[in-house]
Design a protein around this motif. Structure first.
Motif, short mmCIF file in Angstrom:
data_model
loop_
_atom_site.label_atom_id
_atom_site.label_comp_id
_atom_site.label_asym_id
_atom_site.label_seq_id
_atom_site.Cartn_x
_atom_site.Cartn_y
_atom_site.Cartn_z
N ALA A 37 0.86 -1.18 0.00
CA ALA A 37 0.00 0.00 0.00
C ALA A 37 0.90 1.23 0.00
O ALA A 37 2.02 1.17 0.49
CB ALA A 37 -0.88 -0.01 1.24
N PRO A 38 0.43 2.31 -0.54
CA PRO A 38 -0.88 2.54 -1.13
C PRO A 38 -0.92 2.09 -2.59
O PRO A 38 0.11 1.93 -3.22
CB PRO A 38 -1.04 4.06 -1.03
N VAL A 39 -2.13 1.91 -3.09
CA VAL A 39 -2.33 1.58 -4.50
C VAL A 39 -2.69 2.86 -5.26
O VAL A 39 -3.13 3.83 -4.66
CB VAL A 39 -3.42 0.51 -4.69
N THR A 40 -2.48 2.83 -6.55
CA THR A 40 -2.87 3.97 -7.39
C THR A 40 -4.37 3.86 -7.69
O THR A 40 -4.99 2.81 -7.46
CB THR A 40 -2.10 3.98 -8.72
N ALA A 41 -4.94 4.92 -8.22
CA ALA A 41 -6.36 4.89 -8.59
C ALA A 41 -6.62 3.81 -9.64
O ALA A 41 -7.61 3.07 -9.55
CB ALA A 41 -6.80 6.26 -9.09
N ASP A 42 -5.73 3.68 -10.63
CA ASP A 42 -5.91 2.65 -11.65
C ASP A 42 -5.83 1.25 -11.04
O ASP A 42 -6.60 0.36 -11.41
CB ASP A 42 -4.86 2.79 -12.76
N GLU A 43 -4.89 1.06 -10.13
CA GLU A 43 -4.77 -0.24 -9.47
C GLU A 43 -6.02 -0.53 -8.64
O GLU A 43 -6.52 -1.66 -8.64
CB GLU A 43 -3.52 -0.27 -8.60
N ALA A 44 -6.52 0.48 -7.94
CA ALA A 44 -7.72 0.29 -7.12
C ALA A 44 -8.89 -0.17 -7.97
O ALA A 44 -9.63 -1.08 -7.59
CB ALA A 44 -8.06 1.58 -6.38
N HIS A 45 -9.07 0.45 -9.13
CA HIS A 45 -10.17 0.06 -10.00
C HIS A 45 -9.99 -1.34 -10.56
O HIS A 45 -10.95 -2.11 -10.65
CB HIS A 45 -10.37 1.08 -11.11
N ALA A 46 -8.76 -1.69 -10.91
CA ALA A 46 -8.50 -3.05 -11.40
C ALA A 46 -8.75 -4.08 -10.29
O ALA A 46 -9.37 -5.13 -10.53
CB ALA A 46 -7.07 -3.15 -11.92
N LEU A 47 -8.31 -3.78 -9.10
CA LEU A 47 -8.52 -4.69 -7.97
C LEU A 47 -10.00 -4.84 -7.62
O LEU A 47 -10.45 -5.91 -7.21
CB LEU A 47 -7.73 -4.21 -6.75
N ALA A 48 -10.77 -3.78 -7.79
CA ALA A 48 -12.19 -3.82 -7.47
C ALA A 48 -12.94 -4.84 -8.32
O ALA A 48 -13.99 -5.34 -7.90
CB ALA A 48 -12.82 -2.44 -7.63
N ALA A 49 -12.41 -5.19 -9.46
CA ALA A 49 -13.05 -6.19 -10.32
C ALA A 49 -12.80 -7.61 -9.83
O ALA A 49 -13.34 -8.56 -10.40
CB ALA A 49 -12.55 -6.03 -11.76
N CYS A 50 -12.02 -7.77 -8.80
CA CYS A 50 -11.63 -9.11 -8.33
C CYS A 50 -12.49 -9.66 -7.20
O CYS A 50 -12.24 -10.77 -6.73
CB CYS A 50 -10.16 -9.09 -7.89
N PHE A 51 -13.50 -8.93 -6.76
CA PHE A 51 -14.36 -9.46 -5.72
C PHE A 51 -15.18 -10.61 -6.25
O PHE A 51 -15.69 -10.56 -7.36
CB PHE A 51 -15.30 -8.37 -5.17
N GLY A 52 -15.29 -11.65 -5.44
CA GLY A 52 -16.12 -12.79 -5.78
C GLY A 52 -17.49 -12.65 -5.15
O GLY A 52 -17.86 -11.57 -4.68
N PRO A 53 -18.24 -13.74 -5.07
CA PRO A 53 -19.61 -13.68 -4.57
C PRO A 53 -19.75 -13.56 -3.06
O PRO A 53 -20.82 -13.22 -2.56
CB PRO A 53 -20.21 -15.00 -5.05
N ASP A 54 -18.67 -13.82 -2.31
CA ASP A 54 -18.76 -13.74 -0.85
C ASP A 54 -17.44 -13.23 -0.29
O ASP A 54 -16.60 -12.71 -1.03
CB ASP A 54 -19.18 -15.08 -0.25
N ASP A 55 -17.23 -13.41 1.01
CA ASP A 55 -16.04 -12.84 1.65
C ASP A 55 -14.78 -13.67 1.47
O ASP A 55 -13.70 -13.24 1.88
CB ASP A 55 -16.29 -12.56 3.12
N CYS A 56 -14.89 -14.84 0.86
CA CYS A 56 -13.73 -15.69 0.58
C CYS A 56 -12.86 -15.84 1.84
O CYS A 56 -11.67 -15.59 1.82
CB CYS A 56 -12.92 -15.13 -0.59
#
Length: 101
Positions: A37-56
């Protein structure tokens, strides 16, 4: 985008807690922990696409907290669709900009 973020994002969405692939879960945890950390804004948006259906098994919370280390204000996040997961709703409530929706 840093290589460690690219590696995590390339693996796609986090598995759900019904997955019995312990090796994949460990790999995802290791890759997430490799991102400083910290992540960049672009990294944050890319990472946000990685959430699955639950808390894993809590990994999603770690991902959420890493995303929140990004610079503020972050670019607007589109409002979640009706079938969106809890994670998209959480991001919307923390990042969303209703005036831009």
């Amino acid at each position: 985008m840093r290589p460690e973020v690219q590696a995590f994002v390339a693996d796609g969405k986090l598995p759900d807690r019904d997955s019995d692939d312990q090796e994949e879960l460990e790999r995802r945890c290791d890759r997430l922990e490799a991102i400083s950390a910290p992540v960049t804004a672009d990294e944050a948006h890319a990472l946000a696409a990685c959430f699955g259906p639950d808390d894993c098994y809590g990994v999603a919370w770690s991902l959420l907290h890493l995303i929140e280390t990004g610079p503020g204000p972050l670019p607007p996040v589109p409002p979640p669709e009706a079938h969106a997961t809890e994670w998209h709703h959480t991001l919307w409530s923390r990042w969303g900009d209703e005036d831009l929706a």
